[in-house]
Design a protein around this motif. Structure first.
Motif, PDB file in Angstrom:
ATOM      1  N   LYS A   1     -10.782  -2.481  -7.187  1.00 22.86           N
ATOM      2  CA  LYS A   1     -10.975  -2.472  -5.735  1.00 22.86           C
ATOM      3  C   LYS A   1     -11.242  -3.885  -5.214  1.00 22.86           C
ATOM      4  O   LYS A   1     -10.699  -4.286  -4.173  1.00 22.86           O
TER       5      LYS A   1
ATOM      6  N   TRP B   1      -7.963  -5.811  -5.358  1.00 21.74           N
ATOM      7  CA  TRP B   1      -7.061  -5.383  -4.285  1.00 21.74           C
ATOM      8  C   TRP B   1      -7.489  -5.988  -2.945  1.00 21.74           C
ATOM      9  O   TRP B   1      -6.653  -6.501  -2.190  1.00 21.74           O
TER      10      TRP B   1
ATOM     11  N   LEU C   1       0.817  -1.208   0.000  1.00 21.56           N
ATOM     12  CA  LEU C   1       0.000   0.000   0.000  1.00 21.56           C
ATOM     13  C   LEU C   1       0.856   1.265   0.000  1.00 21.56           C
ATOM     14  O   LEU C   1       0.506   2.250  -0.655  1.00 21.56           O
TER      15      LEU C   1
ATOM     16  N   TYR D   1      -8.220   2.566  -1.743  1.00 26.01           N
ATOM     17  CA  TYR D   1      -7.350   1.465  -1.319  1.00 26.01           C
ATOM     18  C   TYR D   1      -6.978   1.598   0.158  1.00 26.01           C
ATOM     19  O   TYR D   1      -6.907   0.594   0.891  1.00 26.01           O
TER      20      TYR D   1
ATOM     21  N   SER E   1      -7.783  -1.137   3.007  1.00 25.21           N
ATOM     22  CA  SER E   1      -6.721  -1.757   3.803  1.00 25.21           C
ATOM     23  C   SER E   1      -7.046  -1.763   5.281  1.00 25.21           C
ATOM     24  O   SER E   1      -6.537  -2.592   6.044  1.00 25.21           O
TER      25      SER E   1
END
Length: 360
Positions: free
Chosen positions: A277, A280, A3, A35, A39
């Protein structure tokens, strides 16, 4: 990619960049921010990151409020039409009548969605939202076409000198001005609620502001009062021309709205940004996920149905594989755009993903 490497690519100062480059970095910064939010799933409860707000209650409140106000405004516009005879104001009255129908439709929709029956509708009845919006767009489109036809007929009557010029007095002006103020306030309030039903109501209120202002402008310029002051015969055509412009504006806007929701009901695919998204979030869910085989998302009403195929070690126990898949499914369904998620567990990627399901 970790990240922090994505965060390093954020561009803080983009105001002085060229327009196209500024748009690119603005979209990139927005993606990096999403993101960062994703996370935080690793350290917090997903329901804290994306709280489940009760949008249906807000939708019901605004639907009832707008319905009550539309009853009052429709009565007021009927009075304005009776004293003026302006077809521009008549177009605004027809719009208010259709608003009453739309208010009833939205009220019934929100009421039906709240009354869930897990036996007859196991997935809920969220598709009633786009269905009601499509119904409204069809009604509004036909009403707009009918007004265009009547306006053309009035222009022809003016050419033949067989139609009286409408009169727009202070009573009609006052009614339309109060309508504009009320509708503008409702539009600002509805825009703040992130619900398809309320957003459709917001679009309707915005259209009402434009239509009432245009009806007031064209109706007054083409009225008997202005004609007596200027003695310009051509000004009388502005009243039906204004009605044509207002109705055309309605038709185009509601056609676009209906077409968008038809695509959503028929399973239109998600945009690449949303798919990235999902990718991820899946990739960073668990270190034991070796690969991602397939990521698929398409509209399932107003939200998305997500399918993810992940590859786990072949010798992993069923319990551990199940826990990884189920927790990923729950995490995906916590996203506000996702209605239902399915996670498929696999141990290799040599097969053809298309062979897993029948093609319809």
């Amino acid at each position: 990619m970790p990240l922090h490497e994505f965060i390093a690519k954020r561009q803080p100062n983009i105001k002085k960049l060229p327009k196209r480059l500024r748009s690119y970095y603005k979209a990139q910064n927005k993606l990096i921010t999403s993101y960062e939010k994703l996370s935080s799933f690793s350290d917090r409860d997903p329901y804290e990151v994306y709280p489940n707000t009760d949008k249906s209650s807000k939708a019901g409140f605004y639907a009832r409020l707008i319905l009550c106000l539309n009853v009052c405004l429709t009565i007021g516009k009927a009075v304005a039409v009776s004293v003026s005879g302006s077809i521009s104001i008549i177009s605004s009255l027809v719009d208010s009548c259709v608003d009453l129908i739309s208010g009833i439709i939205f009220w019934w929709t929100t009421r039906a969605m709240k009354r869930r029956n897990p036996y007859t509708y196991p997935q809920g009845r969220t598709k009633l939202e786009p269905v009601s919006i499509i119904m409204l767009s069809v009604i509004m489109s036909f009403a707009a076409l009918q007004l265009i036809l009547q306006s053309v007929q009035k222009i022809v009557a003016f050419i033949k000198h067989s139609h009286n010029i409408p009169s727009v007095d202070f009573e009609a002006i006052g009614i339309l001005l109060s309508t504009i103020v009320i509708k503008l306030g409702l539009y600002i309030a509805c825009r703040r609620v992130n619900s398809p039903t309320v957003q459709a109501l917001a679009l309707d209120q915005r259209n009402d502001v434009v239509s009432n202002f245009s009806a007031l402008l064209f109706g007054y310029i083409g009225s008997k009062e202005i004609f007596e002051r200027t003695n310009i015969q051509e000004l009388r055509y502005l009243d039906p021309i204004g009605a044509i412009l207002i109705s055309s504006y309605f038709f185009v806007n509601w056609w676009r709205t209906g077409y968008t929701h038809i695509k959503q009901l028929t399973g239109y695919t998600a945009k690449p940004v949303f798919l990235s998204k999902i990718t991820w979030l899946t990739l960073n869910h668990n270190r034991k996920i070796k690969q991602i085989d397939t990521v698929r998302a398409f509209y399932f009403g107003i939200n998305f149905l997500v399918e993810v195929d992940i590859v786990l070690p072949e010798n992993m126990t069923l319990k551990e594989a199940h826990d990884i898949g189920e927790s990923l499914q729950q995490k995906l369904e916590c996203l506000p755009e996702v209605e239902r998620a399915f996670v498929h567990l696999d141990y290799e990627v040599t097969h053809n993903p298309k062979s897993e399901h029948k093609i319809v």
